[in-house]
Scaffold this motif. Sequence first.
Motif, PDB file in Angstrom:
ATOM      1  N   ALA A  12       0.828  -1.207   0.000  1.00 32.29           N
ATOM      2  CA  ALA A  12       0.000   0.000   0.000  1.00 32.29           C
ATOM      3  C   ALA A  12       0.864   1.259   0.000  1.00 32.29           C
ATOM      4  O   ALA A  12       1.980   1.261   0.510  1.00 32.29           O
ATOM      5  CB  ALA A  12      -0.898   0.004   1.229  1.00 32.29           C
ATOM      6  N   ILE A  13       0.323   2.295  -0.592  1.00 30.21           N
ATOM      7  CA  ILE A  13       0.895   3.636  -0.556  1.00 30.21           C
ATOM      8  C   ILE A  13      -0.249   4.556  -0.169  1.00 30.21           C
ATOM      9  O   ILE A  13      -1.242   4.645  -0.906  1.00 30.21           O
ATOM     10  CB  ILE A  13       1.500   4.038  -1.923  1.00 30.21           C
ATOM     11  N   PRO A  14      -0.176   5.218   0.988  1.00 31.05           N
ATOM     12  CA  PRO A  14      -1.282   6.078   1.442  1.00 31.05           C
ATOM     13  C   PRO A  14      -1.676   7.110   0.377  1.00 31.05           C
ATOM     14  O   PRO A  14      -0.827   7.776  -0.207  1.00 31.05           O
ATOM     15  CB  PRO A  14      -0.722   6.757   2.687  1.00 31.05           C
ATOM     16  N   GLY A  15      -2.984   7.193   0.126  1.00 32.40           N
ATOM     17  CA  GLY A  15      -3.507   8.147  -0.843  1.00 32.40           C
ATOM     18  C   GLY A  15      -3.500   7.650  -2.278  1.00 32.40           C
ATOM     19  O   GLY A  15      -3.978   8.334  -3.178  1.00 32.40           O
ATOM     20  N   TRP A  16      -2.963   6.470  -2.500  1.00 36.44           N
ATOM     21  CA  TRP A  16      -2.872   5.885  -3.841  1.00 36.44           C
ATOM     22  C   TRP A  16      -3.475   4.489  -3.833  1.00 36.44           C
ATOM     23  O   TRP A  16      -3.360   3.772  -2.848  1.00 36.44           O
ATOM     24  CB  TRP A  16      -1.414   5.794  -4.285  1.00 36.44           C
ATOM     25  N   ARG A  17      -4.098   4.091  -4.927  1.00 32.68           N
ATOM     26  CA  ARG A  17      -4.571   2.713  -5.096  1.00 32.68           C
ATOM     27  C   ARG A  17      -3.512   1.951  -5.865  1.00 32.68           C
ATOM     28  O   ARG A  17      -3.120   2.353  -6.964  1.00 32.68           O
ATOM     29  CB  ARG A  17      -5.889   2.695  -5.871  1.00 32.68           C
ATOM     30  N   VAL A  18      -3.066   0.862  -5.303  1.00 35.01           N
ATOM     31  CA  VAL A  18      -1.997   0.061  -5.909  1.00 35.01           C
ATOM     32  C   VAL A  18      -2.580  -1.248  -6.420  1.00 35.01           C
ATOM     33  O   VAL A  18      -3.350  -1.903  -5.727  1.00 35.01           O
ATOM     34  CB  VAL A  18      -0.885  -0.220  -4.877  1.00 35.01           C
ATOM     35  N   ILE A  19      -2.203  -1.600  -7.632  1.00 34.67           N
ATOM     36  CA  ILE A  19      -2.571  -2.911  -8.170  1.00 34.67           C
ATOM     37  C   ILE A  19      -1.331  -3.547  -8.790  1.00 34.67           C
ATOM     38  O   ILE A  19      -0.373  -2.850  -9.135  1.00 34.67           O
ATOM     39  CB  ILE A  19      -3.703  -2.839  -9.216  1.00 34.67           C
ATOM     40  N   ARG A  20      -1.364  -4.851  -8.890  1.00 35.51           N
ATOM     41  CA  ARG A  20      -0.304  -5.582  -9.591  1.00 35.51           C
ATOM     42  C   ARG A  20      -0.973  -6.301 -10.748  1.00 35.51           C
ATOM     43  O   ARG A  20      -1.919  -7.064 -10.561  1.00 35.51           O
ATOM     44  CB  ARG A  20       0.376  -6.567  -8.662  1.00 35.51           C
ATOM     45  N   SER A  21      -0.492  -6.053 -11.941  1.00 33.31           N
ATOM     46  CA  SER A  21      -1.103  -6.636 -13.128  1.00 33.31           C
ATOM     47  C   SER A  21      -0.813  -8.128 -13.215  1.00 33.31           C
ATOM     48  O   SER A  21       0.063  -8.652 -12.517  1.00 33.31           O
ATOM     49  CB  SER A  21      -0.581  -5.942 -14.390  1.00 33.31           C
ATOM     50  N   ASP A  22      -1.526  -8.805 -14.096  1.00 28.53           N
ATOM     51  CA  ASP A  22      -1.286 -10.229 -14.326  1.00 28.53           C
ATOM     52  C   ASP A  22       0.139 -10.476 -14.816  1.00 28.53           C
ATOM     53  O   ASP A  22       0.686 -11.549 -14.611  1.00 28.53           O
ATOM     54  CB  ASP A  22      -2.274 -10.781 -15.354  1.00 28.53           C
ATOM     55  N   ALA A  23       0.740  -9.467 -15.440  1.00 30.51           N
ATOM     56  CA  ALA A  23       2.115  -9.580 -15.926  1.00 30.51           C
ATOM     57  C   ALA A  23       3.132  -9.282 -14.825  1.00 30.51           C
ATOM     58  O   ALA A  23       4.336  -9.358 -15.051  1.00 30.51           O
ATOM     59  CB  ALA A  23       2.333  -8.631 -17.103  1.00 30.51           C
ATOM     60  N   GLU A  32      -7.143  11.064  -5.149  1.00 29.26           N
ATOM     61  CA  GLU A  32      -7.652  12.418  -5.389  1.00 29.26           C
ATOM     62  C   GLU A  32      -6.774  13.094  -6.440  1.00 29.26           C
ATOM     63  O   GLU A  32      -5.561  12.919  -6.423  1.00 29.26           O
ATOM     64  CB  GLU A  32      -7.609  13.252  -4.101  1.00 29.26           C
ATOM     65  N   PRO A  33      -7.366  13.883  -7.336  1.00 25.26           N
ATOM     66  CA  PRO A  33      -6.537  14.606  -8.305  1.00 25.26           C
ATOM     67  C   PRO A  33      -5.570  15.557  -7.594  1.00 25.26           C
ATOM     68  O   PRO A  33      -5.844  16.012  -6.479  1.00 25.26           O
ATOM     69  CB  PRO A  33      -7.549  15.400  -9.123  1.00 25.26           C
ATOM     70  N   PHE A  34      -4.467  15.846  -8.235  1.00 26.63           N
ATOM     71  CA  PHE A  34      -3.556  16.848  -7.702  1.00 26.63           C
ATOM     72  C   PHE A  34      -4.226  18.204  -7.797  1.00 26.63           C
ATOM     73  O   PHE A  34      -4.886  18.509  -8.795  1.00 26.63           O
ATOM     74  CB  PHE A  34      -2.244  16.877  -8.504  1.00 26.63           C
TER      75      PHE A  34
END
Length: 75
Positions: A12-23, A32-34
């Motif tokens: 996790a990174i606070p304020g960001w959504r983290v995903i890991r792709s199938d690759a 939130e937008p800057f």
Amino acid sequence: MSDARSTATSPAIPGWRVIRSDAGRYWASRQEPFPCTAAEDTSLHRPPFRTVDADTFADLQAEVGRQEAAGRETQ
């Protein structure tokens, strides 16, 4: 019957959504937008970028840090 899925938490990174792709590539998208000023160029081709990617989680953290720094510079 047991559930074979992992119960490990995702990085996790606070304020960001983290995903890991199938690759296996890591992606993060700012929740939130800057903030920006009316006089600022809102080009999609200049930092700060709201979505970034990297090969490793450590590289992703570094890239998010660069975007956050660029966001602070535009305020």
